[in-house]
Design an enzyme around this catalytic site. Sequence first.
Site, PDB file in Angstrom:
ATOM      1  N   PRO A  23     -25.668  14.999  13.515  1.00 43.28           N
ATOM      2  CA  PRO A  23     -25.534  15.614  12.054  1.00 43.28           C
ATOM      3  C   PRO A  23     -24.110  14.910  11.613  1.00 43.28           C
ATOM      4  CG  PRO A  23     -24.825  17.286  13.845  1.00 43.28           C
ATOM      5  CD  PRO A  23     -25.590  15.972  14.673  1.00 43.28           C
ATOM      6  N   ASN A  24     -24.594  14.786  10.163  1.00 45.32           N
ATOM      7  CA  ASN A  24     -23.767  14.230   9.043  1.00 45.32           C
ATOM      8  C   ASN A  24     -23.145  12.873   9.066  1.00 45.32           C
ATOM      9  OD1 ASN A  24     -23.320  17.060   7.843  1.00 45.32           O
ATOM     10  ND2 ASN A  24     -22.172  17.586   9.955  1.00 45.32           N
ATOM     11  N   ARG A  84     -18.625  10.297   3.834  1.00 49.20           N
ATOM     12  CA  ARG A  84     -18.031  11.275   4.351  1.00 49.20           C
ATOM     13  C   ARG A  84     -16.552  11.117   4.959  1.00 49.20           C
ATOM     14  NH1 ARG A  84     -19.446  13.034  10.649  1.00 49.20           N
ATOM     15  NH2 ARG A  84     -18.468  15.244  10.492  1.00 49.20           N
ATOM     16  N   TYR A 119     -13.493   8.488   9.051  1.00 48.60           N
ATOM     17  CA  TYR A 119     -14.891   8.010   9.650  1.00 48.60           C
ATOM     18  C   TYR A 119     -14.977   6.507   8.996  1.00 48.60           C
ATOM     19  CZ  TYR A 119     -15.748  12.416  11.540  1.00 48.60           C
ATOM     20  OH  TYR A 119     -15.496  13.655  12.163  1.00 48.60           O
ATOM     21  N   ASN A 140     -24.071   9.461  19.718  1.00 45.23           N
ATOM     22  CA  ASN A 140     -22.764  10.330  18.993  1.00 45.23           C
ATOM     23  C   ASN A 140     -23.348  11.564  18.525  1.00 45.23           C
ATOM     24  OD1 ASN A 140     -20.823  11.268  17.375  1.00 45.23           O
ATOM     25  ND2 ASN A 140     -20.257   9.513  16.517  1.00 45.23           N
ATOM     26  N   ALA A 158     -21.025  17.198  15.864  1.00 45.79           N
ATOM     27  CA  ALA A 158     -20.778  18.154  16.160  1.00 45.79           C
ATOM     28  C   ALA A 158     -21.156  19.149  17.180  1.00 45.79           C
ATOM     29  CB  ALA A 158     -20.564  19.179  14.685  1.00 45.79           C
ATOM     30  N   HIS A 160     -19.837  19.647  20.867  1.00 46.50           N
ATOM     31  CA  HIS A 160     -18.796  20.778  21.126  1.00 46.50           C
ATOM     32  C   HIS A 160     -19.448  21.873  21.917  1.00 46.50           C
ATOM     33  CE1 HIS A 160     -16.141  17.737  19.748  1.00 46.50           C
ATOM     34  NE2 HIS A 160     -16.798  17.730  18.459  1.00 46.50           N
ATOM     35  N   ASP A 212     -28.548  19.424  28.528  1.00 50.29           N
ATOM     36  CA  ASP A 212     -29.658  19.504  29.529  1.00 50.29           C
ATOM     37  C   ASP A 212     -30.822  18.403  29.200  1.00 50.29           C
ATOM     38  OD1 ASP A 212     -28.777  21.729  30.645  1.00 50.29           O
ATOM     39  OD2 ASP A 212     -30.023  23.227  29.682  1.00 50.29           O
ATOM     40  N   GLU A 264     -21.528   8.433  25.733  1.00 47.38           N
ATOM     41  CA  GLU A 264     -21.053   9.218  24.483  1.00 47.38           C
ATOM     42  C   GLU A 264     -20.041   8.716  23.769  1.00 47.38           C
ATOM     43  OE1 GLU A 264     -19.175  13.071  26.040  1.00 47.38           O
ATOM     44  OE2 GLU A 264     -18.447  13.513  24.135  1.00 47.38           O
ATOM     45  N   HIS A 311     -17.778   8.621  20.203  1.00 46.98           N
ATOM     46  CA  HIS A 311     -17.135   9.530  19.068  1.00 46.98           C
ATOM     47  C   HIS A 311     -16.167   8.433  18.207  1.00 46.98           C
ATOM     48  CE1 HIS A 311     -18.427  12.924  20.251  1.00 46.98           C
ATOM     49  NE2 HIS A 311     -17.732  12.774  21.491  1.00 46.98           N
ATOM     50  N   ILE A 312     -16.378   8.351  16.988  1.00 42.49           N
ATOM     51  CA  ILE A 312     -15.863   7.296  15.977  1.00 42.49           C
ATOM     52  C   ILE A 312     -14.112   7.664  15.951  1.00 42.49           C
ATOM     53  CG2 ILE A 312     -15.513   6.565  13.843  1.00 42.49           C
ATOM     54  CD1 ILE A 312     -18.658   7.097  13.293  1.00 42.49           C
ATOM     55  N   ARG A 347      -7.569  15.487  17.164  1.00 48.47           N
ATOM     56  CA  ARG A 347      -7.856  16.385  16.050  1.00 48.47           C
ATOM     57  C   ARG A 347      -8.026  17.805  16.465  1.00 48.47           C
ATOM     58  NH1 ARG A 347     -13.166  14.042  13.531  1.00 48.47           N
ATOM     59  NH2 ARG A 347     -12.750  15.378  11.897  1.00 48.47           N
TER      60      ARG A 347
HETATM   61  C1  DQA Z   1     -17.361  12.940  15.760  1.00 55.93           C
HETATM   62  C2  DQA Z   1     -16.453  13.832  16.089  1.00 55.93           C
HETATM   63  C3  DQA Z   1     -17.070  15.139  15.958  1.00 55.93           C
HETATM   64  O1  DQA Z   1     -16.270  16.130  16.369  1.00 55.93           O
HETATM   65  C4  DQA Z   1     -17.505  15.473  14.615  1.00 55.93           C
HETATM   66  O2  DQA Z   1     -18.241  16.763  14.422  1.00 55.93           O
HETATM   67  C5  DQA Z   1     -18.478  14.525  14.171  1.00 55.93           C
HETATM   68  C6  DQA Z   1     -18.085  12.957  14.547  1.00 55.93           C
HETATM   69  C7  DQA Z   1     -17.027  11.392  15.735  1.00 55.93           C
HETATM   70  O3  DQA Z   1     -17.667  10.556  15.634  1.00 55.93           O
HETATM   71  O4  DQA Z   1     -15.692  11.222  15.536  1.00 55.93           O
HETATM   72  O5  DQA Z   1     -19.326  14.555  13.045  1.00 55.93           O
HETATM   73  O6  DQA Z   1     -18.490  12.798  16.523  1.00 55.93           O
END
Ligand code: DQA
Length: 140
Positions: A9-10, A17, A22, A71, A74, A77, A84, A95, A97-98, A104
């Site tokens: 998401p996002n 964003r 990011y 990725n 959110a 978390h 699963d 996994e 994360h940018i 954070r």
């Molecule tokens: C994220 C970190 C997450 O905490 C956040 O909710 C994101 C992006 C990252 O790529 O840094 O949407 O996964």
Amino acid sequence: MRIQIINGPNLNLLGIREPEIYGKKGFEDYLHVLRDAFPKIRIDYFQSNSEGELIDKIHEVGFDRDGIVLNAAAYTHYSIALLDAIKSVNAPVVEVHISNIHQREDFRHHSVISPACKGVICGFGLDGYRLAIDALQRLR
Ligand code: DQA
């Protein structure tokens, strides 16, 4: 070799964003860089804002891809359902994360999906996806 990137998401709003966190590049632009870096690897890309669609995608690709770069944004978390789903398939999942989630807010420090993942990369910006693909190709 065929690898699936899945963004949660996002992440469709990358480049727009919170660019101070990011970056200013959209993912579609970065995908060209990534495909040029790995000309011999087929890299498929999927993004969704919906948890169920992410789970469906993991089920769909998780038995025939050589690896998944995820990725989960959110959902990382709190989504036990994604944990699963990762456990249910054969493909190794990296996994990504940018941002460095450990620098954070406290609620971002814990990932519920990490136990099911082969490894975790965070804090290297978009380059984390390249590092993840490089790690997956070395598993072979
Ligand atoms: C994220 C970190 C997450 O905490 C956040 O909710 C994101 C992006 C990252 O790529 O840094 O949407 O996964």
